[in-house]
Scaffold this active site. Structure first.
Site, short mmCIF file in Angstrom:
data_model
loop_
_atom_site.label_atom_id
_atom_site.label_comp_id
_atom_site.label_asym_id
_atom_site.label_seq_id
_atom_site.Cartn_x
_atom_site.Cartn_y
_atom_site.Cartn_z
N GLU A 59 1.02 -1.27 -0.06
CA GLU A 59 -0.15 -0.03 0.08
C GLU A 59 0.66 1.35 -0.01
O GLU A 59 1.70 1.38 0.86
CB GLU A 59 -0.86 0.03 1.25
CG GLU A 59 -1.61 1.21 1.21
CD GLU A 59 -2.60 1.43 2.36
OE1 GLU A 59 -2.80 0.40 3.37
OE2 GLU A 59 -3.63 2.29 2.35
N ASN A 117 -4.82 5.01 -1.81
CA ASN A 117 -5.86 5.52 -1.31
C ASN A 117 -6.69 6.49 -2.04
O ASN A 117 -6.10 7.35 -2.49
CB ASN A 117 -5.74 6.01 -0.01
CG ASN A 117 -5.16 4.99 0.87
OD1 ASN A 117 -5.80 3.92 1.54
ND2 ASN A 117 -3.96 4.68 1.31
N GLU A 149 -8.17 2.08 -2.96
CA GLU A 149 -8.75 1.68 -1.60
C GLU A 149 -9.81 2.79 -0.99
O GLU A 149 -9.11 4.38 -1.43
CB GLU A 149 -7.75 1.65 -0.28
CG GLU A 149 -6.86 0.33 -0.58
CD GLU A 149 -6.04 0.35 0.62
OE1 GLU A 149 -5.95 0.93 1.80
OE2 GLU A 149 -5.09 -0.89 0.58
N ASP A 179 -11.89 0.12 2.63
CA ASP A 179 -10.73 0.24 3.67
C ASP A 179 -11.51 0.63 4.98
O ASP A 179 -12.64 0.86 4.91
CB ASP A 179 -9.93 1.54 3.25
CG ASP A 179 -8.49 1.66 3.63
OD1 ASP A 179 -8.26 0.75 4.67
OD2 ASP A 179 -7.71 2.46 3.41
N GLU A 236 -5.92 -5.39 8.80
CA GLU A 236 -5.11 -4.45 9.02
C GLU A 236 -4.37 -4.13 10.24
O GLU A 236 -5.04 -4.58 11.27
CB GLU A 236 -5.96 -3.14 8.91
CG GLU A 236 -6.26 -2.77 7.48
CD GLU A 236 -7.04 -1.31 7.34
OE1 GLU A 236 -6.66 -0.44 6.53
OE2 GLU A 236 -7.79 -0.83 8.43
P1 C2E Z 1 -5.11 3.58 5.96
O1 C2E Z 1 -5.53 3.51 4.35
O2 C2E Z 1 -6.23 2.82 6.39
O3 C2E Z 1 -3.71 3.07 6.23
C1 C2E Z 1 -3.02 2.23 7.43
C2 C2E Z 1 -2.65 3.46 8.35
O4 C2E Z 1 -2.15 2.56 9.22
C3 C2E Z 1 -1.34 3.87 8.11
O5 C2E Z 1 -1.23 5.06 8.73
C4 C2E Z 1 -0.42 3.18 8.23
O6 C2E Z 1 1.02 3.60 8.65
C5 C2E Z 1 -0.88 2.40 9.73
N1 C2E Z 1 -0.41 1.24 10.33
C6 C2E Z 1 0.09 0.41 9.35
N2 C2E Z 1 0.29 -0.84 10.02
C7 C2E Z 1 0.09 -0.37 11.36
C8 C2E Z 1 0.33 -1.20 12.77
O7 C2E Z 1 0.97 -2.16 12.83
N3 C2E Z 1 0.03 -0.39 13.72
C9 C2E Z 1 -0.30 0.95 13.68
N4 C2E Z 1 -0.74 1.51 14.90
N5 C2E Z 1 -0.88 1.64 12.45
C10 C2E Z 1 -0.48 0.93 11.35
P2 C2E Z 1 -0.91 6.52 7.87
O8 C2E Z 1 0.21 6.61 6.92
O9 C2E Z 1 -0.58 7.53 8.95
O10 C2E Z 1 -2.23 6.82 7.15
C11 C2E Z 1 -3.39 7.13 8.00
C12 C2E Z 1 -4.56 7.28 6.89
O11 C2E Z 1 -4.46 8.54 6.01
C13 C2E Z 1 -4.79 6.02 6.03
O12 C2E Z 1 -5.29 5.04 6.60
C14 C2E Z 1 -5.48 6.72 4.78
O13 C2E Z 1 -6.86 6.68 5.40
C15 C2E Z 1 -5.02 7.99 4.56
N6 C2E Z 1 -4.05 8.35 3.77
C16 C2E Z 1 -2.73 7.99 3.55
N7 C2E Z 1 -2.30 7.97 2.48
C17 C2E Z 1 -3.29 8.36 1.66
C18 C2E Z 1 -3.04 8.91 0.36
O14 C2E Z 1 -2.50 8.94 -0.49
N8 C2E Z 1 -4.45 9.51 -0.20
C19 C2E Z 1 -5.58 9.40 0.50
N9 C2E Z 1 -6.79 9.86 0.19
N10 C2E Z 1 -5.29 9.19 1.95
C20 C2E Z 1 -4.33 8.59 2.28
MG MG Z 2 -7.06 1.08 6.32
MG MG Z 3 -5.82 2.13 2.94
MG MG Z 4 -7.59 1.31 9.33
#
Ligand code: C2E
Ligand code: MG
Ligand code: MG
Ligand code: MG
Length: 291
Positions: A59, A117, A149, A179, A236
């Protein structure tokens, strides 16, 4: 009161997720300057087949380092971009980067599926479907090599438009994932209509599952529903051995989380993937399932 509004009020009053502190607001200028300079970077997190331990995809997650404000969490960048009308531009820039990165992965003998995403706002402009296809196919890649996603909460707000665009994306070959499954409020009827291929079960269910029978029931039911609907199921946010084995035992197909790897910059991701041993996971989980 509109449902979306009511839900928002409810969620404010009864917050379900971890507190993430105050929302950081990027101004129009911050965003414009950032996009122009290519401030957006992507970090890649592996998706692992829980049975075989194989790396099956990654991802792409947005990383944004503002020259003055420092690192801004992706959801804050996204919500600022939504507010200031930059979200389509941002999403397309991210997709473009992901397409170029996939070409590097293919060259490194890692032809895996890449997930990007989308935001709800991206599903409002009918042109987006054409732009997305154009960006993915420009240098010869195929939509089937990408997963888009969309969070479940997004899906229910603007149903008809979102549905139409998702169907067009799916018909063009993209994989589609729901998602954060379980955090929105989609009924089975909504789920039935959406042309998705993958269900990503929210981290909160993965965390709760090993802690109580109650928690386990939710994860188990989500996996069963996804499986019966013909979806690829993904757990996830797997952080621990216990979460990993339980998801595997309950029949979840794929896992993503810190237990396997944190999201990494492309070069570090390639290095990680090259030294990754699929057998590592299988040995560990087999051990527990036998005992
Ligand atoms: P998401 O799409 O559900 O992405 C998963 C989030 O969970 C990511 O946070 C990831 O770093 C985090 N994560 C992964 N494994 C673990 C784990 O084992 N434990 C914990 N505590 N967290 C974990 P991130 O990178 O901070 O992104 C947060 C949200 O921001 C994403 O949730 C998504 O909804 C949004 N996002 C991130 N990148 C994009 C993007 O390019 N475009 C859009 N529209 N939204 C984005
Ligand atoms: Mg997610
Ligand atoms: Mg995602
Ligand atoms: Mg999530």
């Amino acid at each position: 009161v509109r449902l979306a509004e009511l839900l928002q009020r409810y969620n404010t009053q009864f917050p379900k997720r971890e507190k993430s502190g105050a929302t950081i607001e990027l101004s129009k200028q911050d965003l414009r300057r950032g996009l122009k300079k290519g401030t957006q970077r992507l970090a890649y997190q592996p998706k692992i087949d829980l049975k075989s331990g194989e790396l099956v995809g990654a991802e792409a997650l947005l990383r944004w380092k503002d020259p003055e404000l420092g690192n801004i969490p992706p959801n804050h960048v996204v919500s600022s971009a939504e507010r200031h009308g930059f979200i389509d531009e941002l999403t397309l820039a991210i997709l473009h980067q992901a397409v170029m990165d996939r070409a590097k992965l293919v060259a490194a003998d890692l032809p895996i599926n890449i997930a990007v995403n989308l935001s709800l706002h991206n599903l409002r402009m009918p042109d987006m479907v054409e732009h997305i296809i154009q960006i993915v196919t420009a240098k010869g890649d195929k939509p089937a090599n990408f997963t888009l996603e969309i969070t479940e909460t997004c899906l229910i707000e603007d149903l008809a438009t979102a549905l139409e665009m998702l169907i067009r994306l799916r018909m063009n070959g993209f994989q589609l994932a729901i998602d954060d499954y379980g955090t929105g409020a989609s009924t089975m009827q909504f789920l039935q209509q959406f042309p998705t291929t993958e269900m990503k079960i929210d981290r909160s269910f993965v965390v709760a599952a090993p802690l109580s029978e109650h928690g386990c029931a939710f994860l188990s039911t989500a996996i069963e529903l996804g499986t019966k609907l013909g979806q690829v199921t993904v757990a996830e946010g797997i952080e621990t051995f216990a979460q990993c084995t339980l998801a595997t035992k309950l029949g979840c197909q794929q896992g993503q989380g810190f237990y396997f790897s944190e999201p990494l910059p492309l070069d570090a991701f390639i290095a990680w993937a090259r030294s990754y041993q699929p057998g590592w996971l299988k040995q560990k989980t087999d051990l527990l399932i036998c005992t």
